[in-house]
Design a protein around this motif. Structure first.
Motif, PDB file in Angstrom:
ATOM      1  N   LEU A 163      -3.776   3.350   5.336  1.00 16.79           N
ATOM      2  CA  LEU A 163      -3.108   3.099   3.987  1.00 16.79           C
ATOM      3  C   LEU A 163      -4.010   2.473   3.272  1.00 16.79           C
ATOM      4  O   LEU A 163      -4.124   3.089   1.931  1.00 16.79           O
ATOM      5  CB  LEU A 163      -2.085   1.987   4.293  1.00 16.79           C
ATOM      6  CG  LEU A 163      -0.604   2.580   5.024  1.00 16.79           C
ATOM      7  CD1 LEU A 163       0.175   1.272   5.354  1.00 16.79           C
ATOM      8  CD2 LEU A 163       0.237   3.746   4.244  1.00 16.79           C
ATOM      9  N   THR A 210       2.178   1.554  -3.896  1.00 19.57           N
ATOM     10  CA  THR A 210       1.573   1.631  -5.034  1.00 19.57           C
ATOM     11  C   THR A 210       1.063   2.932  -5.136  1.00 19.57           C
ATOM     12  O   THR A 210       0.644   3.772  -4.234  1.00 19.57           O
ATOM     13  CB  THR A 210       0.311   0.513  -5.101  1.00 19.57           C
ATOM     14  OG1 THR A 210      -0.497   0.529  -6.200  1.00 19.57           O
ATOM     15  CG2 THR A 210      -0.578   1.100  -4.021  1.00 19.57           C
ATOM     16  N   ASP A 211       0.638   3.249  -6.658  1.00 16.72           N
ATOM     17  CA  ASP A 211      -0.005   4.479  -6.699  1.00 16.72           C
ATOM     18  C   ASP A 211      -1.360   4.450  -7.137  1.00 16.72           C
ATOM     19  O   ASP A 211      -2.049   5.307  -7.761  1.00 16.72           O
ATOM     20  CB  ASP A 211       0.720   5.427  -7.610  1.00 16.72           C
ATOM     21  CG  ASP A 211       0.907   4.715  -9.130  1.00 16.72           C
ATOM     22  OD1 ASP A 211       0.541   3.633  -9.314  1.00 16.72           O
ATOM     23  OD2 ASP A 211       1.812   5.334  -9.710  1.00 16.72           O
ATOM     24  N   GLU A 212      -1.681   3.202  -7.184  1.00 13.69           N
ATOM     25  CA  GLU A 212      -3.200   2.905  -7.628  1.00 13.69           C
ATOM     26  C   GLU A 212      -4.270   2.941  -6.723  1.00 13.69           C
ATOM     27  O   GLU A 212      -3.807   3.088  -5.528  1.00 13.69           O
ATOM     28  CB  GLU A 212      -3.411   1.193  -8.102  1.00 13.69           C
ATOM     29  CG  GLU A 212      -2.379   0.859  -9.240  1.00 13.69           C
ATOM     30  CD  GLU A 212      -2.521  -0.582  -9.580  1.00 13.69           C
ATOM     31  OE1 GLU A 212      -3.578  -0.653 -10.028  1.00 13.69           O
ATOM     32  OE2 GLU A 212      -1.703  -1.427  -9.331  1.00 13.69           O
ATOM     33  N   THR A 213      -5.356   3.211  -7.247  1.00 12.15           N
ATOM     34  CA  THR A 213      -6.450   3.378  -6.442  1.00 12.15           C
ATOM     35  C   THR A 213      -7.550   2.350  -6.509  1.00 12.15           C
ATOM     36  O   THR A 213      -7.560   1.731  -7.886  1.00 12.15           O
ATOM     37  CB  THR A 213      -7.461   4.819  -6.353  1.00 12.15           C
ATOM     38  OG1 THR A 213      -7.720   4.825  -7.841  1.00 12.15           O
ATOM     39  CG2 THR A 213      -6.402   5.955  -6.186  1.00 12.15           C
ATOM     40  N   LEU A 267       0.810  -1.278   0.025  1.00 12.26           N
ATOM     41  CA  LEU A 267      -0.053  -0.095   0.086  1.00 12.26           C
ATOM     42  C   LEU A 267       0.758   1.106  -0.015  1.00 12.26           C
ATOM     43  O   LEU A 267       0.431   2.305  -0.638  1.00 12.26           O
ATOM     44  CB  LEU A 267      -0.999  -0.109   1.314  1.00 12.26           C
ATOM     45  CG  LEU A 267      -2.231  -1.045   1.075  1.00 12.26           C
ATOM     46  CD1 LEU A 267      -2.706  -1.102   2.464  1.00 12.26           C
ATOM     47  CD2 LEU A 267      -3.114  -0.773   0.027  1.00 12.26           C
ATOM     48  N   LYS A 268       1.990   1.341   0.520  1.00  8.52           N
ATOM     49  CA  LYS A 268       2.886   2.322   0.529  1.00  8.52           C
ATOM     50  C   LYS A 268       3.678   2.671  -0.734  1.00  8.52           C
ATOM     51  O   LYS A 268       3.668   3.538  -1.177  1.00  8.52           O
ATOM     52  CB  LYS A 268       3.963   2.208   1.513  1.00  8.52           C
ATOM     53  CG  LYS A 268       3.383   2.390   2.981  1.00  8.52           C
ATOM     54  CD  LYS A 268       4.740   1.976   4.111  1.00  8.52           C
ATOM     55  CE  LYS A 268       4.137   1.955   5.633  1.00  8.52           C
ATOM     56  NZ  LYS A 268       5.188   1.833   6.529  1.00  8.52           N
ATOM     57  N   LEU A 292      -6.357   5.619   2.297  1.00  6.09           N
ATOM     58  CA  LEU A 292      -5.506   6.563   1.176  1.00  6.09           C
ATOM     59  C   LEU A 292      -5.690   5.972  -0.332  1.00  6.09           C
ATOM     60  O   LEU A 292      -5.757   6.803  -1.080  1.00  6.09           O
ATOM     61  CB  LEU A 292      -4.080   6.353   1.635  1.00  6.09           C
ATOM     62  CG  LEU A 292      -3.199   7.637   0.824  1.00  6.09           C
ATOM     63  CD1 LEU A 292      -3.634   8.874   0.891  1.00  6.09           C
ATOM     64  CD2 LEU A 292      -1.662   7.365   1.089  1.00  6.09           C
ATOM     65  N   ARG A 293      -5.508   4.666  -0.512  1.00  4.81           N
ATOM     66  CA  ARG A 293      -5.708   4.016  -1.831  1.00  4.81           C
ATOM     67  C   ARG A 293      -6.848   3.677  -2.444  1.00  4.81           C
ATOM     68  O   ARG A 293      -7.071   3.221  -3.239  1.00  4.81           O
ATOM     69  CB  ARG A 293      -4.805   2.751  -1.629  1.00  4.81           C
ATOM     70  CG  ARG A 293      -3.276   2.873  -1.316  1.00  4.81           C
ATOM     71  CD  ARG A 293      -2.621   3.971  -1.860  1.00  4.81           C
ATOM     72  NE  ARG A 293      -2.839   4.378  -3.408  1.00  4.81           N
ATOM     73  CZ  ARG A 293      -2.375   5.201  -3.898  1.00  4.81           C
ATOM     74  NH1 ARG A 293      -2.014   6.261  -3.176  1.00  4.81           N
ATOM     75  NH2 ARG A 293      -2.705   5.709  -5.332  1.00  4.81           N
TER      76      ARG A 293
END
Length: 209
Positions: free
Chosen positions: A135, A110-113, A107-108, A138-139
């Motif tokens: 985390l 990745t930049d995916e949602t 989770l830290k 945030l995603r």
């Protein structure tokens, strides 16, 4: 022995999931610890066109079922053996991917949602909530759903050796914890066990506020 090595040893010793369930389906979603028991994927609403993350994806079977319904799926599991099994069984399914990683590390990085995050007897039960839930939030896309299941607090069940502390909470405690980390409309269900079994399952759903 590291946490990943402990979980990998547990994974290698685990019995493979059946290829067909009691109704003849080749894919299905199972929230509880019992075969052919409990609610199905309908508790998530429609998953078609949605991006799904499963934390503790195991053999990949639950995630694969959602992908057959039109979702795009990313599975993450700390045990390398789990990724191997998942890729062998489901790797040819379009729209699905698996990765070996600890949940918070993934989770830290990745930049995916994601529209849907699942944890079925997985990371949400074993990783500190004050670390993991922010985390996850945030995603998540606005209005996304987090859904997870585990044994009810205080119940007895098999525990993998050195697997880490289980974070048991009552329904009220989960409500306070989730709302405190940016989730809303928390819904907790206690699923009764099948006849002849003593321990049920807790199913929790919450939405990204």
């Amino acid at each position: 022995m590291s946490l990943a090595e402990s979980w990998d040893r547990y994974a290698v010793a685990s019995k493979p999931r059946r290829t067909v369930n009691a109704t003849g389906d080749t894919t299905w979603l199972n929230w509880t610890q019992y075969a052919d028991h409990g609610p199905n994927e309908s508790v998530l609403g429609s998953v078609a066109g949605r991006r799904v993350l499963e934390l503790g994806s195991g053999s990949g079977s639950n995630l694969a079922h959602l992908v057959t319904l039109g979702a795009t799926g990313q599975g993450v599991d700390i045990a390398p053996a789990r990724e191997t099994v998942a890729r062998e069984r489901w790797g040819d399914l379009p729209g699905i991917a698996f990765r070996t990683a600890e949940a918070t590390a993934f989770l830290k990085e990745t930049d995916e949602t994601f529209d849907v995050v699942l944890s079925i007897f997985g990371a949400v039960w074993f990783v500190d909530s004050d670390t993991l839930l922010p985390l996850i939030r945030l995603r998540m896309a606005p209005g996304g759903i987090l859904a997870f299941s585990h044994l009810p607090p205080g119940s007895q069940g098999p525990k993998p050796a050195k697997s880490g502390l289980r974070h048991d909470r009552t329904p009220d405690e989960w409500g306070r914890t989730l709302t405190g980390h940016g989730f809303s409309d928390v819904r907790v269900s206690l699923i009764d066990p099948p006849e002849g079994r003593a321990v049920g399952t807790m199913l929790v759903r919450a939405f990204a506020a």
